[in-house]
Design an enzyme around this catalytic site. Sequence first.
Site, PDB file in Angstrom:
ATOM      1  N   ASP A   9       0.901  -1.067   0.043  1.00 45.09           N
ATOM      2  CA  ASP A   9      -0.071  -0.057   0.032  1.00 45.09           C
ATOM      3  C   ASP A   9       0.899   1.239   0.042  1.00 45.09           C
ATOM      4  O   ASP A   9       2.035   1.194   0.432  1.00 45.09           O
ATOM      5  CB  ASP A   9      -1.110   0.161   1.137  1.00 45.09           C
ATOM      6  CG  ASP A   9      -2.115   1.258   0.956  1.00 45.09           C
ATOM      7  OD1 ASP A   9      -2.243   1.328  -0.045  1.00 45.09           O
ATOM      8  OD2 ASP A   9      -2.797   1.289   2.000  1.00 45.09           O
ATOM      9  N   GLY A  10       0.401   2.219  -0.409  1.00 45.98           N
ATOM     10  CA  GLY A  10       0.932   3.550  -0.556  1.00 45.98           C
ATOM     11  C   GLY A  10      -0.097   4.737   0.138  1.00 45.98           C
ATOM     12  O   GLY A  10      -1.122   4.324  -0.124  1.00 45.98           O
ATOM     13  N   GLU A  47       2.639   3.856  -4.098  1.00 41.31           N
ATOM     14  CA  GLU A  47       2.085   2.613  -4.445  1.00 41.31           C
ATOM     15  C   GLU A  47       3.273   1.609  -5.210  1.00 41.31           C
ATOM     16  O   GLU A  47       3.262   0.427  -4.941  1.00 41.31           O
ATOM     17  CB  GLU A  47       0.847   2.461  -5.275  1.00 41.31           C
ATOM     18  CG  GLU A  47      -0.311   3.007  -4.531  1.00 41.31           C
ATOM     19  CD  GLU A  47      -1.032   2.450  -3.654  1.00 41.31           C
ATOM     20  OE1 GLU A  47      -0.770   1.210  -3.238  1.00 41.31           O
ATOM     21  OE2 GLU A  47      -2.054   3.022  -3.148  1.00 41.31           O
TER      22      GLU A  47
END
Length: 143
Positions: A9-10, A47
């Site tokens: 995840d970002g 991401e």
Amino acid sequence: MKEVIIYTDGACSHNPGPGGWAAVLLYGQHRREISGGERETTNNRMELMAVIESLKLLKEPCRVKLHSDSAYIVNCFQQKWYVKWIKNGWMTAGKKPVENKDLWQELLALCEEHEVEFIKVKGHSDVELNNRCDELARAAVPR
């Protein structure tokens, strides 16, 4: 080939702005969490960094099930956008330069080393490891 499960995840505080990325890697009984951040970036770059940094940790070619809530990343691989980008000299269908070309090129090189299956997960839902990545990515955003 070893089979590895990765969640990524970002996060970005403003877009662009400070951002963080994170990944959880699972292999057998082993679990590793990684994260990092940048002072000036975008959510899409974070991401991509999560995926890149997780794949860079693999010491040998692996079969990877990579889970991401980023449609930007998952759609690129599932719909093979990158094939057209390369064919068109890293230009989009709208004749604009592909954003984040540097990271896409690094990621594509890593995907040549590993057998990666990109799996879309719903963000901010009940997927425990995606939620953990979100927590780690937000914590990695430079203050």
